[in-house]
Write a protein that holds these residues in place. Structure first.
Motif, PDB file in Angstrom:
ATOM      1  N   LEU A  89      48.127  59.203   3.446  1.00  0.00           N
ATOM      2  CA  LEU A  89      47.343  59.706   2.424  1.00  0.00           C
ATOM      3  C   LEU A  89      45.955  60.217   2.849  1.00  0.00           C
ATOM      4  O   LEU A  89      45.550  61.212   1.989  1.00  0.00           O
ATOM      5  N   VAL A  90      45.196  59.693   3.567  1.00  0.00           N
ATOM      6  CA  VAL A  90      44.072  60.265   4.202  1.00  0.00           C
ATOM      7  C   VAL A  90      44.254  61.634   4.668  1.00  0.00           C
ATOM      8  O   VAL A  90      43.426  62.416   4.967  1.00  0.00           O
ATOM      9  N   GLY A  91      45.532  61.353   5.603  1.00  0.00           N
ATOM     10  CA  GLY A  91      45.708  62.677   6.306  1.00  0.00           C
ATOM     11  C   GLY A  91      45.924  63.987   5.675  1.00  0.00           C
ATOM     12  O   GLY A  91      45.760  65.239   5.881  1.00  0.00           O
ATOM     13  N   ILE A  92      46.413  63.825   4.379  1.00  0.00           N
ATOM     14  CA  ILE A  92      46.611  65.003   3.488  1.00  0.00           C
ATOM     15  C   ILE A  92      45.344  65.320   2.555  1.00  0.00           C
ATOM     16  O   ILE A  92      45.050  66.412   2.098  1.00  0.00           O
ATOM     17  N   SER A  93      44.635  64.390   2.155  1.00  0.00           N
ATOM     18  CA  SER A  93      43.266  64.426   1.477  1.00  0.00           C
ATOM     19  C   SER A  93      42.196  64.944   2.119  1.00  0.00           C
ATOM     20  O   SER A  93      41.574  65.957   1.545  1.00  0.00           O
ATOM     21  N   ALA A 110      48.487  69.851   3.427  1.00  0.00           N
ATOM     22  CA  ALA A 110      47.303  70.304   2.802  1.00  0.00           C
ATOM     23  C   ALA A 110      46.958  71.664   2.290  1.00  0.00           C
ATOM     24  O   ALA A 110      46.785  72.146   1.146  1.00  0.00           O
ATOM     25  N   PRO A 111      47.098  72.491   3.456  1.00  0.00           N
ATOM     26  CA  PRO A 111      46.992  73.887   3.021  1.00  0.00           C
ATOM     27  C   PRO A 111      48.292  74.483   2.386  1.00  0.00           C
ATOM     28  O   PRO A 111      48.008  75.459   1.476  1.00  0.00           O
ATOM     29  N   ILE A 112      49.358  73.749   2.338  1.00  0.00           N
ATOM     30  CA  ILE A 112      50.452  74.263   1.538  1.00  0.00           C
ATOM     31  C   ILE A 112      50.290  74.044   0.047  1.00  0.00           C
ATOM     32  O   ILE A 112      50.465  75.073  -0.765  1.00  0.00           O
ATOM     33  N   ILE A 113      49.591  72.897  -0.255  1.00  0.00           N
ATOM     34  CA  ILE A 113      49.303  72.277  -1.713  1.00  0.00           C
ATOM     35  C   ILE A 113      48.430  73.522  -1.901  1.00  0.00           C
ATOM     36  O   ILE A 113      48.334  74.012  -3.246  1.00  0.00           O
ATOM     37  N   ASN A 114      47.211  73.735  -1.194  1.00  0.00           N
ATOM     38  CA  ASN A 114      46.306  74.724  -1.773  1.00  0.00           C
ATOM     39  C   ASN A 114      46.851  76.215  -1.867  1.00  0.00           C
ATOM     40  O   ASN A 114      46.092  76.971  -2.720  1.00  0.00           O
TER      41      ASN A 114
END
Length: 522
Positions: free
Chosen positions: A345-349, A480-484
């Protein structure tokens, strides 16, 4: 008279056959027992550990602390570099992303970090620690300089991925070499390495403020390459600075890990390394080749074995027998799964916010007007400086009655709350204040998380679970960048997503079954 071999035999027996030592200075800390590797290897590993403990922490370890710290420095510096140049990739005749594809740069970076972690981890067990220890900084410096000369967006993405390979291998190799060269009673110094990580944030932002803010287009819509040299100068400077760090590291008398030579069955070379460390520290070497020979006579000879036991031991961590140790009890199973999921969770946040922080600072100005380039990078510097006390505060909090769990849960929850609160800011100064709090709390939670994880893992599964947690962190950072990319960056959507994930992680910590405060780690 009891020999070294007699003393060692007691410490490498199966757990049910011996009483566990509780003395913190004892060297009975190895990951393996005789069920995981053969007795000659374990006995000689114990012999080396005891010898290094007797030599003590001296000049060699102090120098190694500095040159190994360069790895921690780069581990934070270059992900920050990537985030700082993103807002400047708006050149009409140069580097500019296709519509909505700016996060591809961060995606390339995270793939590079994951690849570097895997490649250099395996390489350090095949060719030794010393060569990868030197190569990581060299790879990073070369491709960082080349990235500054990128002619287009695709080329920049490739070079960012390439220099991130070097960055991704830093901690894996540097931590191994450092830990295998210091006395067991000084392993706590590994936590002090985070000071290099914090220093990297300040220096990187300071350089970017001086260069990017002075040599960049003020307009984001009418920007040409000739007026936008700042981010290129910045990459040249960071690459050149890293090359200087490489030269310093190369000039230092770095010795190969004695345990690597031992795993290769090369006792003489392992002994030579210990002798060199003792010589640099001005201490006599407490062991001789006869001690190794005595172990060979008692257990058998591993010398001349072409198989690399270190590689075998790393791969054996993932065999069914070792994986079963993760689930040997309901309490341990719950703890391991929760800690891995929290790291994920920290890795994606964290990357989701860190990669686009300069963008938020620049676009959320007074009355939603863009602030100047200079103020954007000044604010980034302020945020980095505010994060430095986080490591100190974390060290104080974990010894209070709240313990590790309380400090970790509180810092994660506060990080999430601060992110939600930042969406209410209407001025650049208020955004700056919210992001300063984010920097402070996120540094606290990273400091506690790095300390808590190995503390609640007993020695037989420590490397396995810690490795799985770190891998989960790297893998999830890719998303993370995919979500963004699919989020609307003109809104606060990425902030809400990251904030919710931090809150979820904070709640998970409450259910951690172990509290290691005041207890000795096995």
């Amino acid at each position: 008279m009891t020999s070294k071999a007699d003393e060692i035999e007691k410490s490498i027996s199966a757990p049910e056959e011996r009483q566990i030592e509780t003395d913190s200075s004892s060297s009975s800390f190895e990951l393996f027992n005789e069920k995981d590797a053969n007795k000659p290897y374990l006995a000689k590993s114990q012999l080396l550990a005891d010898a290094i403990q007797e030599i003590g922490f001296g000049k060699y370890q102090i120098g190694l602390f500095i040159v190994a710290g360069f790895g921690w420095f780069n581990d934070n510096a270059f992900p920050i570099c990537t985030s700082l140049i993103l807002p400047r990739l708006n050149e009409i005749d140069g580097v500019h992303p296709p519509e909505g594809r700016l996060p591809y740069i961060v995606l390339a970076q995270n793939f590079g970090l994951l690849a570097g972690c895997i490649i250099f981890s395996l390489l350090s067990d095949i060719v030794g620690r010393k060569i990868p220890f030197q190569i990581t900084l060299l790879v990073t410096s070369i491709f960082a300089i080349i990235a500054g000369a990128s002619p287009n967006f695709a080329a920049l993405g490739c070079f960012v991925a390439f220099y991130s390979v070097g960055v991704g291998g830093n901690i894996v190799v540097d931590a191994s070499l450092f830990l295998e060269s210091i006395p067991a009673s000084y392993q706590w110094i590994l936590t002090v390495m985070s000071s290099w990580w914090a220093l990297a944030g300040v220096i990187t932002n300071l350089i970017s403020w001086g260069l990017i803010s002075s040599y960049s287009c003020e307009s984001t819509t009418n920007c040409y390459k000739k007026d936008n040299k700042g981010w290129r100068y910045f990459m040249y400077t960071m690459g050149g600075f890293t090359f200087i760090l490489f030269l310093i590291r190369f000039a230092f008398r770095v010795c190969e890990s004695p345990k690597y030579y031992l795993a290769k069955g090369q006792d003489e070379k392992a002994l030579e390394v210990v002798q060199k460390i003792a010589e640099i520290n001005g201490k006599p070497c407490p062991i001789a080749i006869e001690d190794f020979q005595e172990i060979d006579n008692r257990y058998g000879n591993i010398e001349g074995n072409n198989d690399n036991l270190l590689v075998k031991s790393n791969f054996s961590k993932f065999e069914s027998q070792n994986l079963k140790l993760m689930f040997s009890s309901p309490k341990l199973t719950t703890s391991n799964l929760l800690i891995i999921f929290t790291w994920a969770l920290v890795g994606i946040s964290y990357p989701m916010i860190n990669a686009f922080l300069p963008y938020y600072l620049e676009t959320r100005g007074d009355a939603f007007k863009e602030i100047s380039v200079s103020r954007t990078y000044r604010n980034s510097l302020i945020i980095a400086v505010i994060g430095i006390p986080g490591a100190i505060i974390a060290g104080l909090l974990v010894e209070l009655r709240t313990g590790r769990k309380g400090a970790l849960s509180l810092s994660l929850l506060l990080t999430g709350v601060v992110l939600f609160g930042s969406t209410t800011a209407k001025t650049s100064n208020s955004y700056l204040a919210w992001n300063c709090f984010f920097s402070l709390f996120s540094n606290i939670q990273y400091g506690v998380l790095y300390a808590y994880t190995p503390e609640i893992l007993h020695v037989q599964i420590r490397a396995l679970v810690f490795g799985l947690a770190s891998s989960a962190n790297r893998v999830m950072s890719i998303f993370a960048p995919i979500i963004n990319m699919f989020a609307d960056l003109t809104t606060s959507a990425p902030i809400f997503v990251a904030g919710a994930l931090f809150l979820a992680a904070g709640v998970l910590v409450i259910f951690f079954p172990y509290e290691p405060r005041g207890k000795k780690s096995l």
